[in-house]
Design a protein around this motif. Structure first.
Motif, short mmCIF file in Angstrom:
data_model
loop_
_atom_site.label_atom_id
_atom_site.label_comp_id
_atom_site.label_asym_id
_atom_site.label_seq_id
_atom_site.Cartn_x
_atom_site.Cartn_y
_atom_site.Cartn_z
N ASP A 172 -2.76 3.02 -7.48
CA ASP A 172 -2.46 3.84 -8.66
C ASP A 172 -1.22 4.67 -8.39
O ASP A 172 -1.30 5.89 -8.19
N PRO A 173 -0.04 4.04 -8.37
CA PRO A 173 1.19 4.77 -8.05
C PRO A 173 1.52 5.81 -9.11
O PRO A 173 1.15 5.67 -10.28
N ARG A 174 2.23 6.85 -8.69
CA ARG A 174 2.57 7.95 -9.60
C ARG A 174 3.67 7.57 -10.58
O ARG A 174 3.91 8.30 -11.54
N ARG A 175 4.34 6.47 -10.34
CA ARG A 175 5.41 6.00 -11.21
C ARG A 175 5.52 4.48 -11.06
O ARG A 175 4.99 3.91 -10.10
N PRO A 176 6.20 3.80 -11.97
CA PRO A 176 6.44 2.37 -11.79
C PRO A 176 7.33 2.14 -10.56
O PRO A 176 8.39 2.74 -10.44
N VAL A 177 6.90 1.27 -9.66
CA VAL A 177 7.63 1.00 -8.42
C VAL A 177 8.20 -0.41 -8.45
O VAL A 177 7.45 -1.37 -8.65
N PRO A 178 9.51 -0.58 -8.24
CA PRO A 178 10.09 -1.92 -8.18
C PRO A 178 9.52 -2.70 -6.98
O PRO A 178 9.46 -2.17 -5.86
N VAL A 179 9.13 -3.94 -7.20
CA VAL A 179 8.52 -4.77 -6.17
C VAL A 179 9.17 -6.15 -6.15
O VAL A 179 9.34 -6.78 -7.20
N LEU A 180 9.53 -6.60 -4.95
CA LEU A 180 10.05 -7.95 -4.72
C LEU A 180 9.09 -8.66 -3.78
O LEU A 180 8.70 -8.10 -2.75
N VAL B 99 0.84 -1.20 0.00
CA VAL B 99 0.00 0.00 0.00
C VAL B 99 0.88 1.25 0.00
O VAL B 99 0.60 2.23 -0.71
N VAL B 100 1.95 1.22 0.78
CA VAL B 100 2.90 2.34 0.82
C VAL B 100 3.48 2.58 -0.57
O VAL B 100 3.61 3.73 -1.02
N ALA B 101 3.82 1.49 -1.29
CA ALA B 101 4.33 1.64 -2.65
C ALA B 101 3.29 2.27 -3.57
O ALA B 101 3.61 3.07 -4.45
N CYS B 102 2.02 1.91 -3.35
CA CYS B 102 0.94 2.46 -4.18
C CYS B 102 0.77 3.96 -3.95
O CYS B 102 0.55 4.72 -4.89
N ARG B 103 0.85 4.39 -2.68
CA ARG B 103 0.45 5.76 -2.32
C ARG B 103 1.61 6.72 -2.11
O ARG B 103 1.40 7.94 -2.12
N LEU B 104 2.80 6.19 -1.89
CA LEU B 104 3.95 7.06 -1.64
C LEU B 104 5.06 6.78 -2.64
O LEU B 104 6.24 6.77 -2.30
N GLY C 40 -1.12 -7.75 -11.68
CA GLY C 40 -1.51 -6.36 -11.52
C GLY C 40 -0.30 -5.44 -11.44
O GLY C 40 -0.29 -4.37 -12.05
N TRP C 41 0.74 -5.86 -10.72
CA TRP C 41 1.95 -5.05 -10.62
C TRP C 41 2.71 -5.04 -11.94
O TRP C 41 3.31 -4.03 -12.31
N ALA C 42 2.70 -6.16 -12.65
CA ALA C 42 3.36 -6.18 -13.97
C ALA C 42 2.72 -5.15 -14.89
O ALA C 42 3.41 -4.44 -15.64
#
Length: 314
Positions: A198-206, A171-176, A235-237
């Motif tokens: 709906d993140p403002r940019r693509p966020v790397p996720v592991l 959620v933090v990755a989505c909003r921040l 969804g993240w892809a």
């Protein structure tokens, strides 16, 4: 990473594992030592390098607690990465500290404490049992305080967590996304109450998840609104603009690593599928979650991934 730093890491068992992971051939990791630092750079701190300290701050009129650990190598003139590590449902910040072994990282590590939820146990925003608090505001306040009081590298602020804390790290990755460079999730609980992502940019996720997890099933739980992991990853892809299908590598007899290629703006998406893995933080040594070791160590893999993905320059 300097040889002297590797020597310091080798002083502890977890540190040795981290050093070994970094020495594994792979992409070069950019070093933060000459990066622009936060407002706290050049200012002495009352925190002790190599130790953890209980701190608190007030958010929306409520006291919020956390632990902060400075690496033994902390230098008030050297911008240092910041890692936020969120505990699971019913757990505590000190449990998360013991569980993850992240104190061995060359990073300021903050272990936030969740508020008691509707079921009488600690939790994070976005779960059906969480308290009516704004944990995103708390996270923002933690980053603000860390950057003001310590020498932090603003391009290397990361989120991580386990279970409900792992779901909240997402959620933090989505909003921040403008502050969090990358996020790492273990056994994540991705409830629909978290809202749209709906993140403002693509966020790397592991991501790490066991197929034998009965708490947060790999194949999802429709009654609780929990998605199947393949659907969540898809969804993240899509958000990160990655290829629709990942490449797969069998890294252990019971572990498959999936990597999505061609993600937008240098982003990345990786997933470790552990065939016999339960609801645990993967570790080759017994830990707070389980006396039975697993075949991979999540913490050094997380650190390697995070350090490879700083926040893009504006």
């Amino acid at each position: 990473m300097s040889r002297s730093h590797l020597a310091r890491l080798a002083a502890s068992a977890v540190g040795a594992l981290l050093a070994a992971a970094v020495l594994t051939p792979g992409p070069a990791v950019a070093q933060p030592h000459r990066a622009a630092g936060s407002a706290g750079c050049g200012t002495p701190t009352d925190l002790t390098p190599g130790a953890s300290t209980a701190r608190s701050l007030t958010v929306d009129g409520e006291r919020r607690d956390y632990l902060v650990h400075l690496p033994a190598s902390y230098d008030p003139d050297r911008p240092t990465p910041l890692v936020l590590s969120f505990h699971g449902h019913g757990r505590t910040s000190d449990y998360q500290e013991r569980l993850t072994g992240m104190n061995a990282l060359d990073a300021v590590v903050v272990y936030p404490q969740g508020v008691i939820g509707t079921d009488g146990r600690s939790a994070w925003e976005g779960a059906p049992y969480s308290a009516d608090v704004d944990d995103i505001a708390f996270t923002n306040a933690l980053i603000d305080a860390s950057e003001k009081e310590l020498c932090v590298n603003p391009r290397r602020v990361f989120a991580s967590g386990k279970s409900n804390g792992g779901g909240f790290a997402a959620v933090v990755a989505c909003r921040l996304a403008d502050r969090i460079a990358a996020t790492a999730v273990v056994s994540g609980a991705f409830y629909p109450q978290s809202g749209a992502c709906d993140p403002r940019r693509p966020v790397p996720v592991l991501d790490f998840h066991g197929q034998a997890d009965t708490t947060i099933p790999y194949d999802g739980n429709p009654e609780k609104g929990l998605p199947a992991l393949p659907d969540w990853l898809a969804g993240w892809a899509e958000r990160d603009g990655c290829a629709a299908r990942p490449s797969e590598t069998q890294i252990k007899d019971n572990v498959v690593r999936q990597r999505w290629r061609s993600c937008d703006d240098g982003s990345a998406l990786e997933h470790y599928r552990i065939t016999d893995g339960g609801h645990v933080w993967p570790s080759t040594a017994p830990n707070e979650d389980s006396a039975t070791p697993t075949t991979i160590d999540a913490t050094p893999l997380i650190w390697k991934f995070l350090t490879e993905h700083p926040l893009p320059k504006h």
